[in-house]
Design a protein around this motif. Sequence first.
Motif, short mmCIF file in Angstrom:
data_model
loop_
_atom_site.label_atom_id
_atom_site.label_comp_id
_atom_site.label_asym_id
_atom_site.label_seq_id
_atom_site.Cartn_x
_atom_site.Cartn_y
_atom_site.Cartn_z
N TRP A 1 0.81 -1.22 0.00
CA TRP A 1 0.00 0.00 0.00
C TRP A 1 0.85 1.26 0.00
CZ3 TRP A 1 -4.63 -0.52 -1.68
CH2 TRP A 1 -5.30 -1.74 -1.50
N ALA A 2 2.02 1.20 0.64
CA ALA A 2 2.91 2.36 0.61
C ALA A 2 3.45 2.61 -0.79
CB ALA A 2 4.05 2.17 1.60
N THR A 3 3.55 1.54 -1.58
CA THR A 3 4.01 1.70 -2.96
C THR A 3 3.07 2.60 -3.75
OG1 THR A 3 5.09 -0.47 -2.99
CG2 THR A 3 4.53 0.48 -5.11
N TYR A 4 1.77 2.44 -3.55
CA TYR A 4 0.81 3.28 -4.25
C TYR A 4 1.01 4.76 -3.89
CZ TYR A 4 -1.84 -1.00 -5.32
OH TYR A 4 -2.22 -2.21 -5.79
N PHE B 1 3.70 6.39 -2.35
CA PHE B 1 4.98 6.99 -2.70
C PHE B 1 5.28 6.84 -4.19
CE2 PHE B 1 5.43 6.23 1.88
CZ PHE B 1 5.68 7.55 2.26
N GLY B 2 4.66 5.85 -4.84
CA GLY B 2 4.78 5.76 -6.29
C GLY B 2 4.13 6.95 -6.97
N ALA B 3 2.95 7.34 -6.47
CA ALA B 3 2.26 8.52 -7.02
C ALA B 3 3.08 9.78 -6.80
CB ALA B 3 0.88 8.65 -6.38
N LEU C 1 4.75 12.44 -9.53
CA LEU C 1 4.58 13.88 -9.46
C LEU C 1 5.92 14.60 -9.52
CD1 LEU C 1 2.75 16.38 -8.91
CD2 LEU C 1 3.11 15.94 -6.46
N VAL C 2 6.87 14.15 -8.69
CA VAL C 2 8.20 14.77 -8.67
C VAL C 2 8.90 14.57 -10.01
CG1 VAL C 2 10.48 14.66 -7.61
CG2 VAL C 2 8.44 14.55 -6.17
#
Length: 374
Positions: free
Chosen positions: A181-184, A186-188, A192-193
């Motif tokens: 779930w953290a992948t979703y 921090f992936g997003a 963005l970055v």
Amino acid sequence: MSSTSSGQSAGQLETRGIEPVPEGECNGHPLQLFWVWFAANISILGLPLGATLVAFRGLAIWQAIIVAILGAAGSFAVVGIISIAGRRGRAPSLTLSRAIFGVRGNIGPTLVSLMSRLGWETVNTTTAAFVLLSLCSILFGSPVEAKSAPVLTLIFIAIFVLLTLAVSGLGHATLLVIQKWATYVFGALNILVGGFLCATIDWSAVFNATPAPLSAMIIGVGTMAAGTGIGWANAGADMSRYQHRSVKAARLVTSAAFGAGIPLVLLITLGGLLSVGNNDLASATDPIIAIRDMLPTWMAVPYLITAFGGLLLSNNLSVYSAGLTTLTLGLKVKRVHAVIVDIVAIFAGSIYFMLIADSFYGPFITFISLLAVP
């Protein structure tokens, strides 16, 4: 909380150490491992790897992409191959290697692996503390130098190691859920970055770059492999020991190669694009600050949160593996206590390098790079 492959729920303490997992608890599937490897390699620190390919090796961007695929995704295919042993033997990698080296002979490679793991975890922790110092400086005007704010530095080191302990200490079931779930999230944030970083690319220089010789590509493949999958190879079986016996070997290899390969190839490629005609990122002593300087001022906060999250996700898996490696050395404690021992070592090392030593990144990264050789 949801149940996972080990039959435990996320948030429930894993009590098993390095002993083989009973057949009845082996219900894992390769998609779980895909998310574990994806999360562990989503750190924005993958950008400097790509920067070195272009700035120091002189590769054209298409060459850098090929090198990233062969070096990063290819080396994680090796991690996947080692994962097969975990599915068969139901034990961590360095426990299974006792069958090859013997119990005493296995101490050497296990000790080197543990030192290397603790070294990279100290790099993660120190970098994360610097990220929080930078974030606090932007929001509250506090000093950005560690030695100018020792109490704040200690607090930030403690925050990072306690967050790591919360996941790695609880163990396998919690790790699977958090990493997915953290992948979703921090992936997003990475997307963005990355979108804003793309605005700084000199596209005319990218398309006009002269290709480097084949020898430079070969060296680049070795560099990428050493900086990515090779460092994780000794942990391949640590997570796959809970996989169901019916899982095919090819799917284990694929889950590692694609799980780690997708974020790494994207980040390495972006790092290469940013460095065409600009060596600042490749030569920076602090890549976190170098990347931040490429972004609009208002993007600094989400960028630093992204960097912190990526470092934490990598550390979660690394400390979990280090706890198992510590037990393999013969320490007669519970798995969670072995994790705490590793956390204490990381905490002490980070304090020394941030508040006592004159410098950190150069000599320390050289040290752990040398450990990668044996």
